[in-house]
Design an enzyme around this catalytic site. Sequence first.
Site, short mmCIF file in Angstrom:
data_model
loop_
_atom_site.label_atom_id
_atom_site.label_comp_id
_atom_site.label_asym_id
_atom_site.label_seq_id
_atom_site.Cartn_x
_atom_site.Cartn_y
_atom_site.Cartn_z
N ASP A 1 0.87 -0.82 -0.34
CA ASP A 1 0.10 0.04 -0.05
C ASP A 1 0.55 0.95 -0.05
O ASP A 1 0.53 1.97 0.43
CB ASP A 1 -1.13 -0.22 1.13
CG ASP A 1 -1.77 -1.71 1.48
OD1 ASP A 1 -2.04 -1.34 0.08
OD2 ASP A 1 -1.87 -1.86 2.26
N LYS B 1 2.92 1.80 -5.02
CA LYS B 1 2.89 1.45 -6.55
C LYS B 1 2.44 1.69 -7.62
O LYS B 1 3.21 2.30 -8.46
CB LYS B 1 3.68 -0.37 -6.18
CG LYS B 1 4.69 -0.68 -4.38
CD LYS B 1 4.99 -1.35 -4.68
CE LYS B 1 3.46 -2.09 -4.30
NZ LYS B 1 2.77 -2.30 -3.09
N GLY C 1 -4.42 -4.62 -4.34
CA GLY C 1 -4.94 -3.78 -4.93
C GLY C 1 -3.57 -2.64 -5.07
O GLY C 1 -2.81 -2.95 -4.58
N HIS C 2 -3.81 -2.18 -6.12
CA HIS C 2 -2.97 -1.02 -6.47
C HIS C 2 -4.36 0.26 -7.70
O HIS C 2 -5.11 -0.55 -7.64
CB HIS C 2 -2.26 -1.00 -8.52
CG HIS C 2 -1.22 -1.89 -7.61
ND1 HIS C 2 -0.07 -1.93 -8.61
CD2 HIS C 2 -0.91 -1.67 -6.69
CE1 HIS C 2 0.80 -3.09 -8.05
NE2 HIS C 2 0.72 -2.34 -6.76
N GLN D 1 2.58 -5.90 -3.82
CA GLN D 1 2.19 -6.45 -2.39
C GLN D 1 3.57 -5.66 -1.56
O GLN D 1 4.23 -4.93 -2.64
CB GLN D 1 2.21 -7.44 -1.57
CG GLN D 1 1.40 -8.77 -1.56
CD GLN D 1 0.58 -9.27 -2.69
OE1 GLN D 1 1.79 -9.77 -3.31
NE2 GLN D 1 -0.48 -9.21 -2.87
N VAL E 1 -9.00 -3.54 -1.65
CA VAL E 1 -9.69 -5.01 -1.77
C VAL E 1 -10.39 -5.25 -1.31
O VAL E 1 -11.52 -5.67 -1.91
CB VAL E 1 -8.22 -6.26 -2.64
CG1 VAL E 1 -9.46 -7.71 -2.51
CG2 VAL E 1 -7.70 -5.79 -3.52
N THR E 2 -10.37 -4.95 0.24
CA THR E 2 -10.87 -5.42 1.73
C THR E 2 -11.03 -4.37 2.58
O THR E 2 -12.95 -4.61 2.74
CB THR E 2 -9.89 -6.43 2.44
OG1 THR E 2 -9.10 -5.32 3.29
CG2 THR E 2 -9.45 -7.32 1.60
#
Length: 427
Positions: free
Chosen positions: A13, A16, A40-41, A223, A299-300
């Site tokens: 997070d 990137k 997630g990006h 990640q 994502v979550t």
Amino acid sequence: MATAMVIGTQWGDEGKGKIVDYLAQKADVVVRSQGGNNAGHTVVVDDQAFALRLLPSGILFSDKTCIIGSGVVVNPAVLLEEIAGMTSKGVQISKLEISTRAHVIMPYHIRIDEEDEKLKGDAKIGTTKNGIGPCYADKVNRVGIRVGDLMNKDVFAEKLRMNIELKNRLFEKYYGCEGFDYDTVLKEYLGYADQIRQYVKDTDYSANVYVAEGKKVLFEGAQATMLDLDHGTYPFVTSSNPTAGGACTGSGVGPRRMENIVGVVKAYTTRVGAGPFPAEQINEIGDMLRNTGHEFGTVTGRPRRCGWLDTAVVKYAAMLNSLDYLAITRLDILDNLDTIKICTGYKFKGELLKEYPASLEVLENVEPVYEEMPGWKTPISKCKSYDELPEAARHYVERISQLVGVPLGIVSVGPNRNQTIVLKKIF
């Protein structure tokens, strides 16, 4: 030869996606080398946000070849949903390549992920329950199904039959839950195969051909270093290697061809899920960083744990990845602070540690050593050059560079592509 790599230096997070998107403007090819749809990006272009999970961040440029490499685990349903979402926003997906060697996430992987977390109770890892770990486990156990298998109906049918039999026995005897119907899964996944077939290619070869041809190839990590399966805060890690070495393995491109390795550093530290976090601030500072930075998972949606920047972590990541440059992100989130702290190292039982500890028992009991610096107390999001940054902001990022031992390459002052200050031309 012109290559570059973007690697996360903390627990993910870091921003990137924004750095990859910026560098992709000059790239010809963008390669995603590991992870799955647990990564997630978020990329913001002209104030429009694009949430990416499997597609490389270069997908927003229609003229870039985007590769999902052999080290990625692919949930075809999620991939197709993401492609449809991008297409609905006017993004062309004509130059996507998916490796024949990438492994496929199956419904039973997701079920295993969910059931395992239930069984672990308070000792759970905190996975995204997307089946990533179980898919990588099947890969290591040599019973996985690859994208190339999915392209061959007979091969896929036979491998699926064997796996469904084994997994259903596991669900019935161990987890005590319902298994899966073979014919239903077969039909569903053969449908996915038809939809992604146009993109499938042996990317180990195509990636190397692009490099050999002198194309500008950008390698995108998912990640981050501290979630690396071998080098991170194990077992609170992901199931792949989001380090520079993992990019080589997951793309099929050898290490001598890797140049310009950029480590992305959020100007403070966050992590999601369980695991040690020495610089965490469970107080008003942590709350401020979370709320101001909108620190909730792409994502979550899970709230991220927040704390001061930990340069012990970043220095360790710099060593593991042989970083060439740092890209400091989210510096603007610190605009309103009177003073800012940097964790420069750890003490354990009164002794300053010289190395980043592998032992979680040690890491959970260290005392962070902090250095305090003055804040700049003014908005920086409109700064277009390094010299326009307030003196205190420049001193802060320069101190990070000094502590980590890696020169500055990029400073980001906001989420948009144009809120990027480049100190070192990468491509």
